[in-house]
Scaffold this motif. Structure first.
Motif, PDB file in Angstrom:
ATOM      1  N   ARG A  19     -72.123 -73.741  94.577  1.00 23.95           N
ATOM      2  CA  ARG A  19     -72.708 -72.625  95.311  1.00 23.95           C
ATOM      3  C   ARG A  19     -71.791 -72.284  96.473  1.00 23.95           C
ATOM      4  O   ARG A  19     -71.399 -73.161  97.243  1.00 23.95           O
ATOM      5  CB  ARG A  19     -74.097 -72.981  95.842  1.00 23.95           C
ATOM      6  CG  ARG A  19     -75.153 -73.240  94.775  1.00 23.95           C
ATOM      7  CD  ARG A  19     -76.466 -73.669  95.413  1.00 23.95           C
ATOM      8  NE  ARG A  19     -76.979 -72.636  96.317  1.00 23.95           N
ATOM      9  CZ  ARG A  19     -77.973 -72.844  97.182  1.00 23.95           C
ATOM     10  NH1 ARG A  19     -78.532 -74.046  97.274  1.00 23.95           N
ATOM     11  NH2 ARG A  19     -78.395 -71.854  97.962  1.00 23.95           N
ATOM     12  N   ALA A  20     -71.452 -71.016  96.597  1.00 22.42           N
ATOM     13  CA  ALA A  20     -70.556 -70.581  97.672  1.00 22.42           C
ATOM     14  C   ALA A  20     -71.162 -69.395  98.414  1.00 22.42           C
ATOM     15  O   ALA A  20     -71.686 -68.465  97.794  1.00 22.42           O
ATOM     16  CB  ALA A  20     -69.191 -70.189  97.112  1.00 22.42           C
ATOM     17  N   VAL A  21     -71.091 -69.449  99.733  1.00 23.50           N
ATOM     18  CA  VAL A  21     -71.413 -68.310 100.585  1.00 23.50           C
ATOM     19  C   VAL A  21     -70.111 -67.908 101.270  1.00 23.50           C
ATOM     20  O   VAL A  21     -69.517 -68.705 102.008  1.00 23.50           O
ATOM     21  CB  VAL A  21     -72.496 -68.648 101.628  1.00 23.50           C
ATOM     22  CG1 VAL A  21     -72.719 -67.451 102.565  1.00 23.50           C
ATOM     23  CG2 VAL A  21     -73.796 -69.032 100.943  1.00 23.50           C
ATOM     24  N   ILE A  22     -69.665 -66.698 100.991  1.00 27.64           N
ATOM     25  CA  ILE A  22     -68.385 -66.208 101.493  1.00 27.64           C
ATOM     26  C   ILE A  22     -68.642 -65.036 102.433  1.00 27.64           C
ATOM     27  O   ILE A  22     -69.350 -64.086 102.068  1.00 27.64           O
ATOM     28  CB  ILE A  22     -67.473 -65.746 100.342  1.00 27.64           C
ATOM     29  CG1 ILE A  22     -67.340 -66.853  99.295  1.00 27.64           C
ATOM     30  CG2 ILE A  22     -66.105 -65.321 100.859  1.00 27.64           C
ATOM     31  CD1 ILE A  22     -66.650 -66.398  98.016  1.00 27.64           C
ATOM     32  N   HIS A  23     -68.084 -65.086 103.619  1.00 30.14           N
ATOM     33  CA  HIS A  23     -68.267 -63.976 104.561  1.00 30.14           C
ATOM     34  C   HIS A  23     -67.538 -62.742 104.041  1.00 30.14           C
ATOM     35  O   HIS A  23     -66.467 -62.845 103.433  1.00 30.14           O
ATOM     36  CB  HIS A  23     -67.750 -64.359 105.946  1.00 30.14           C
ATOM     37  CG  HIS A  23     -68.280 -63.486 107.033  1.00 30.14           C
ATOM     38  ND1 HIS A  23     -67.825 -62.200 107.252  1.00 30.14           N
ATOM     39  CD2 HIS A  23     -69.252 -63.703 107.966  1.00 30.14           C
ATOM     40  CE1 HIS A  23     -68.478 -61.674 108.267  1.00 30.14           C
ATOM     41  NE2 HIS A  23     -69.349 -62.557 108.724  1.00 30.14           N
ATOM     42  N   VAL A  76     -72.167 -67.331  93.533  1.00 29.30           N
ATOM     43  CA  VAL A  76     -71.372 -66.826  94.663  1.00 29.30           C
ATOM     44  C   VAL A  76     -72.176 -65.769  95.399  1.00 29.30           C
ATOM     45  O   VAL A  76     -72.648 -64.808  94.805  1.00 29.30           O
ATOM     46  CB  VAL A  76     -70.039 -66.231  94.175  1.00 29.30           C
ATOM     47  CG1 VAL A  76     -69.264 -65.640  95.357  1.00 29.30           C
ATOM     48  CG2 VAL A  76     -69.198 -67.294  93.470  1.00 29.30           C
ATOM     49  N   GLN A  77     -72.331 -65.956  96.700  1.00 27.20           N
ATOM     50  CA  GLN A  77     -73.010 -64.982  97.545  1.00 27.20           C
ATOM     51  C   GLN A  77     -72.065 -64.489  98.631  1.00 27.20           C
ATOM     52  O   GLN A  77     -71.196 -65.236  99.095  1.00 27.20           O
ATOM     53  CB  GLN A  77     -74.239 -65.600  98.213  1.00 27.20           C
ATOM     54  CG  GLN A  77     -75.375 -65.946  97.280  1.00 27.20           C
ATOM     55  CD  GLN A  77     -76.534 -66.568  98.035  1.00 27.20           C
ATOM     56  OE1 GLN A  77     -76.636 -67.797  98.108  1.00 27.20           O
ATOM     57  NE2 GLN A  77     -77.394 -65.727  98.623  1.00 27.20           N
ATOM     58  N   LEU A  80     -79.516 -65.486 104.468  1.00 30.98           N
ATOM     59  CA  LEU A  80     -79.029 -64.273 105.116  1.00 30.98           C
ATOM     60  C   LEU A  80     -78.045 -63.500 104.240  1.00 30.98           C
ATOM     61  O   LEU A  80     -77.851 -62.297 104.440  1.00 30.98           O
ATOM     62  CB  LEU A  80     -78.359 -64.625 106.449  1.00 30.98           C
ATOM     63  CG  LEU A  80     -79.277 -65.194 107.541  1.00 30.98           C
ATOM     64  CD1 LEU A  80     -78.452 -65.710 108.712  1.00 30.98           C
ATOM     65  CD2 LEU A  80     -80.269 -64.142 108.010  1.00 30.98           C
ATOM     66  N   ALA A  81     -77.418 -64.198 103.286  1.00 33.55           N
ATOM     67  CA  ALA A  81     -76.421 -63.561 102.420  1.00 33.55           C
ATOM     68  C   ALA A  81     -77.097 -62.686 101.372  1.00 33.55           C
ATOM     69  O   ALA A  81     -78.306 -62.776 101.129  1.00 33.55           O
ATOM     70  CB  ALA A  81     -75.564 -64.626 101.745  1.00 33.55           C
ATOM     71  N   LEU A  82     -76.292 -61.836 100.737  1.00 31.76           N
ATOM     72  CA  LEU A  82     -76.788 -60.976  99.666  1.00 31.76           C
ATOM     73  C   LEU A  82     -77.066 -61.795  98.411  1.00 31.76           C
ATOM     74  O   LEU A  82     -76.578 -62.925  98.264  1.00 31.76           O
ATOM     75  CB  LEU A  82     -75.758 -59.886  99.366  1.00 31.76           C
ATOM     76  CG  LEU A  82     -75.422 -58.942 100.535  1.00 31.76           C
ATOM     77  CD1 LEU A  82     -74.273 -58.016 100.147  1.00 31.76           C
ATOM     78  CD2 LEU A  82     -76.640 -58.136 100.957  1.00 31.76           C
ATOM     79  N   ALA A  83     -77.818 -61.231  97.506  1.00 30.94           N
ATOM     80  CA  ALA A  83     -78.118 -61.908  96.247  1.00 30.94           C
ATOM     81  C   ALA A  83     -76.832 -62.282  95.525  1.00 30.94           C
ATOM     82  O   ALA A  83     -75.814 -61.590  95.649  1.00 30.94           O
ATOM     83  CB  ALA A  83     -78.982 -61.000  95.367  1.00 30.94           C
ATOM     84  N   PRO A  84     -76.824 -63.367  94.757  1.00 31.38           N
ATOM     85  CA  PRO A  84     -75.593 -63.845  94.110  1.00 31.38           C
ATOM     86  C   PRO A  84     -74.959 -62.815  93.185  1.00 31.38           C
ATOM     87  O   PRO A  84     -75.636 -61.950  92.631  1.00 31.38           O
ATOM     88  CB  PRO A  84     -76.063 -65.066  93.316  1.00 31.38           C
ATOM     89  CG  PRO A  84     -77.305 -65.510  93.995  1.00 31.38           C
ATOM     90  CD  PRO A  84     -77.964 -64.267  94.492  1.00 31.38           C
ATOM     91  N   VAL A  85     -73.646 -62.945  93.018  1.00 29.64           N
ATOM     92  CA  VAL A  85     -72.905 -62.117  92.071  1.00 29.64           C
ATOM     93  C   VAL A  85     -73.435 -62.386  90.666  1.00 29.64           C
ATOM     94  O   VAL A  85     -73.561 -63.540  90.253  1.00 29.64           O
ATOM     95  CB  VAL A  85     -71.394 -62.433  92.125  1.00 29.64           C
ATOM     96  CG1 VAL A  85     -70.652 -61.715  90.994  1.00 29.64           C
ATOM     97  CG2 VAL A  85     -70.812 -62.034  93.474  1.00 29.64           C
TER      98      VAL A  85
END
Length: 293
Positions: A167-171, A203-204, A263-268
């Motif tokens: 799981r990745a949260v990328i700015h 990925v988010q 807070l991130a957008l829904a996953p790719v």
């Protein structure tokens, strides 16, 4: 056998866990030595990772320390059995002990949760993107090439026989930061969409409009184990790497990642239909940035 001067992270972790169990059991070093039929110095060296303990002796020690059967018990036994050798040994001409420790840790992790504020995470980088990143910090082109090969080899944990859950949260800033030029960035963003097709990868993107969160500028990786007590937080710095194993740190970073994910957008989801993008999500943002390059 003389005590080793530079134990690996796995060896230090096993020793630290044994010390913690002994202390919680209210046993002295002398009592532990008596259990093992050894002297106090040997117990000290085991607890600092400078000397190994055999599986038979470890099994006895864990029982004497009151460690119940289960995932934690089995995880400690597995750590003692590992040799520390692996595919990463072929890169000993270039990488240091911290990088070897990271590769070994990744090889036994079951879940990886990462947050990156400025660059695409190494596990998701294309070869040309990785090379551009590494050449920016390593002037020796041969070493940069070897570092790139090492980084790509680490990515196999995503696609091997027992792939890790990732799981990745990328700015959003990482999507806009030019690395290697527009063509390299387009192929890198396409790679994000392609790898998100894997069932074990999510990925988010953390969008600009989400504002500032206390951890939004900090890069970190949470390495999950078969037993939560053996989870690890990895922090990379320019001069050294940190492996955090304290329960308070683990809890803090777990909460930070979950908040970032909220807070991130829904996953790719490259397989989603166009009409499902009525609201902004990670895929539509990645596509927007890619087509604007």
């Amino acid at each position: 056998m003389a005590p080793r001067s530079n134990p690996s992270e796995r060896q230090r972790r096993l020793g630290a866990e044994l010390r913690g169990l002994r202390v919680r059991a209210g046993l002295s070093g002398e009592r532990a030595a008596a259990i093992l039929g050894a002297d106090r110095a040997r117990i000290s060296n085991i607890e600092t990772g400078r000397i190994d303990v055999s599986r038979n002796r470890l099994h006895k020690v864990l029982q004497e320390y009151g460690c119940p059967p289960g995932a934690y018990f089995d995880g400690l036994m597995a750590m003692a059995q590992e040799s520390g050798k692996g595919w990463w040994d072929e890169f000993n001409d270039t990488i240091g002990p911290g990088a070897r420790d990271l590769a070994e840790l990744e090889s036994r992790s079951t879940v990886l949760r990462t947050h990156e504020p400025l660059v695409i995470p190494g596990m998701l980088q294309t070869e040309e993107y990785a090379r551009a990143v590494l050449e920016a910090t390593e002037r020796d082109r041969r070493r940069a090439h070897r570092y790139t090969e090492f980084r790509l080899a680490r990515q196999l944990v995503l696609t091997g026989d027992s792939p890790v859950t990732y799981r990745a949260v990328i700015h959003e800033a990482a999507l806009h930061t030019q690395v290697g030029g527009a063509a390299v960035m387009r192929r890198q963003l396409l790679r994000l969409m392609e790898i998100s097709r894997l069932p074990n990868v999510a990925v988010q993107v953390y969008p600009f409009e989400a504002g500032i969160y206390s951890a939004h500028s900090q890069s970190f990786v949470l390495h999950g184990s078969t037993a939560p007590e053996l989870d690890t937080v990895y922090l990379e710095h320019p001069t050294h790497s940190l492996f955090l194993r304290d329960a308070n740190h683990l809890d803090q970073y777990t909460k930070m990642f979950e908040r970032l994910s909220e807070l991130a957008l829904a996953p790719v989801d490259p397989e989603s239909t166009p009409e499902s993008h009525a609201s902004r999500d990670s895929l539509s943002l990645v596509q927007h940035v890619m087509y604007a390059l």
